[in-house]
Design an enzyme around this catalytic site. Structure first.
Site, PDB file in Angstrom:
ATOM      1  N   TRP A   1       0.833  -1.213   0.000  1.00 55.08           N
ATOM      2  CA  TRP A   1       0.000   0.000   0.000  1.00 55.08           C
ATOM      3  C   TRP A   1       0.859   1.251   0.000  1.00 55.08           C
ATOM      4  CZ3 TRP A   1      -4.265  -0.793  -2.156  1.00 55.08           C
ATOM      5  CH2 TRP A   1      -4.899  -2.023  -2.016  1.00 55.08           C
TER       6      TRP A   1
ATOM      7  N   ASP B   1      -2.046   6.553   6.309  1.00 55.53           N
ATOM      8  CA  ASP B   1      -3.078   5.692   5.728  1.00 55.53           C
ATOM      9  C   ASP B   1      -3.464   4.659   6.782  1.00 55.53           C
ATOM     10  OD1 ASP B   1      -4.602   3.813   4.459  1.00 55.53           O
ATOM     11  OD2 ASP B   1      -3.189   3.407   2.829  1.00 55.53           O
TER      12      ASP B   1
ATOM     13  N   LYS C   1     -13.087  -1.895   6.400  1.00 56.02           N
ATOM     14  CA  LYS C   1     -12.449  -2.804   7.366  1.00 56.02           C
ATOM     15  C   LYS C   1     -13.055  -2.578   8.749  1.00 56.02           C
ATOM     16  CE  LYS C   1      -8.748  -2.153   4.191  1.00 56.02           C
ATOM     17  NZ  LYS C   1      -8.716  -3.429   3.516  1.00 56.02           N
TER      18      LYS C   1
END
Ligand code: PMP
Length: 365
Positions: A102, A172, A196
Site C-alpha cells: 500500500w 493511511d 475494514k
C-alpha cells in the site's frame, strides 16, 4: 442460516448487531416511511444521521476541534492522488516511508505530481518489519511525510508514531483505524477506507487539520485539481458538495454506535491485543505454521501465516471453509494465508480458527 466467521481483509466482517439494526431500518427508518437509501441527503433526517456519525467518531477517537472530518468517496486509493494535489502547497517534494504494497501504491501515485523521497524502505527484507525512527532519513524541505501505520497485506504495523519535527504527518490508517487509541494531534491527516473497521466499501474517512485546507485556491491546490478532489471544497460543504455515499455513512454511524456500546476504542483495543496475541502465540509454538514479521511490528489486525508446505494450502482453505471459517487466503500478491481480525471479528472467531489450525496440523503432520 447462521453467520460464519469471516476473516476477509476487506470488505470485512461487520458486527451482526449493526446488520440486524440496518435490516430493521431498511424499509422504514424510524417510522418515516422510507429507507435511508431513499432519503435526500439534504433532508433534516439524513443531516441528523450524518452529524451524529461524525460526532460519535470524534468522541471515539478524541478528535480535536481544529480537525475536519470528511466522509468521502473513491476509496483510500483516491487519497493517494488527493494528498499530493492538496498538500504540496507550493513545495516540490514529499517524504514517503515504504513498508509494503500500500505504501508502494501511494508512492507511485505521488510520483505523478512531485519528487518522492523514500525516507526508508523495508523492501530489502521482503517487507517484514517497519523502520525505526533513527532510520528515517527525513528531508526538512518536504511538504509532508506519508506512511502506512498498518500494511494490510504484509501484516506489518508500526509500534511508534514517526516524529517529523513539524512537517505534516499523513497516515493511511485504512486497516487499523479504531483498533487502538491514537493521539490524533500528532497527525496532520489520517485517512481510512471504510471497508475494514468502519462500514461498507464506497466510503473513505479523512481527518484533516484545518490549517492544511488553505483557501482552496491556486497555490494551495495543484493547478488543474478537480473540484471534487479539493479537501477545502469538501470541508466547506460538510462533505456534501455532491451526493455523498449516504447509506455507507449511515452504516458507519451504526458501527460507531456499536463501538461506543462495546466501551469505545480502549476496550476494543484490549480485545484486539488479546485476539492477536493468542493467534501469534499459537503460530509461534506450532511448527506447522510460521509468520515472518518482526515481533514488534506484527499487526494486530492482519495476521499472515504460511503452512509448513504450500502443498497444503488448497486443502487448508477448503477444510477451513467447511468448518465455517471464510476468506483465509493470503493476498494474491503474496500467497499463503491471512486472518484479518478486525473489531467485528470476535474472540470466539479467533478461538475457532486456532482450534481448526491445531486440528489441521495434527492431521497433516
Ligand atoms: N490502503 C490500505 C492500507 C489498504 O488496506 C487498502 C485496501 N485494502 C487501500 C489503501 C486501498 O483502499 P481502496 O480499495 O478503498 O481504495
Amino acid at each position: 442460516m447462521t453467520r460464519l466467521y469471516n476473516f476477509c481483509a476487506g470488505p470485512a466482517a461487520l458486527p451482526t448487531d449493526v446488520l440486524t439494526q440496518a435490516q430493521s431500518d431498511l424499509l422504514n427508518w424510524q417510522e418515516k416511511g422510507l429507507s435511508v437509501m431513499e432519503m435526500s441527503h439534504r433532508s433534516p433526517e439524513f443531516v441528523g444521521i450524518a452529524q451524529k456519525a461524525e460526532q460519535d467518531l470524534r468522541d471515539l477517537m478524541a478528535i480535536p476541534d481544529n480537525y475536519k472530518v470528511l466522509f468521502m468517496q473513491g476509496g483510500a486509493s483516491s487519497q493517494f492522488t488527493m494528498i499530493p494535489m492538496n498538500l504540496l502547497r507550493g513545495k516540490k517534494s514529499a517524504d514517503y516511508i515504504n513498508t509494503g504494497q500500500w505504501s508502494k501504491k501511494a508512492i507511485a501515485e505521488a510520483k505523478r505530481f512531485c519528487d518522492v523521497n523514500v525516507v526508508a524502505s523495508t523492501e530489502g527484507n521482503g517487507f517484514t518489519s517497519a523502520p525505526s525512527q533513527e532510520e528515517l532519513n527525513l528531508n526538512p524541505e518536504a511538504a509532508y511525510v506519508h506512511y502506512t501505520p498498518n500494511e494490510t497485506i504484509g501484516g506489518v504495523q508500526f509500534d511508534y508514531i514517526p516524529e517529523t519535527n513539524g512537517i505534516p504527518l499523513v497516515a493511511d490508517y485504512s486497516s487499523a483505524i479504531l483498533s487502538e487509541e491514537i493521539d490524533v494531534s500528532k497527525f496532520a491527516m489520517i485517512y481510512a477506507g471504510a471497508q475494514k473497521n468502519i462500514g461498507p466499501a464506497g466510503l473513505c474517512i479523512v481527518i484533516i487539520r484545518e490549517d492544511l485546507l488553505g483557501s482552496g485556491g491556486l497555490g494551495d491546490v495543484l493547478e488543474g485539481t478537480p473540484t471534487m478532489f479539493s479537501y477545502k471544497v469538501m470541508a466547506d460543504n460538510d462533505s456534501m458538495y455532491n451526493t455523498p455515499p449516504s447509506y455507507g455513512w449511515y452504516l458507519a454511524g451504526l458501527v460507531f454506535t456499536w463501538l461506543k456500546a462495546q466501551g469505545g476504542v480502549k476496550a476494543m483495543a484490549e480485545v484486539n491485543q488479546r485476539k492477536a496475541k493468542k493467534l501469534y502465540d499459537f503460530i509461534d509454538t506450532n511448527p506447522f505454521y510460521a509468520n515472518p514479521v518482526a515481533i514488534n511490528n506484527r499487526s494486530i489486525m492482519n495476521v499472515p501465516f504460511t503452512l509448513v508446505s504450500s502443498d497444503f494450502d488448497k486443502t487448508f482453505l477448503v477444510q477451513a471453509e467447511k468448518s465455517g471459517l471464510l476468506n483465509l487466503a493470503g493476498h494474491r500478491s503474496v500467497g499463503g494465508m491471512r486472518a484479518s481480525i478486525y473489531n467485528a471479528v470476535g474472540e470466539e472467531a479467533v478461538d475457532a480458527l486456532i482450534a481448526f489450525m491445531d486440528k489441521f496440523a495434527k492431521e497433516n503432520s
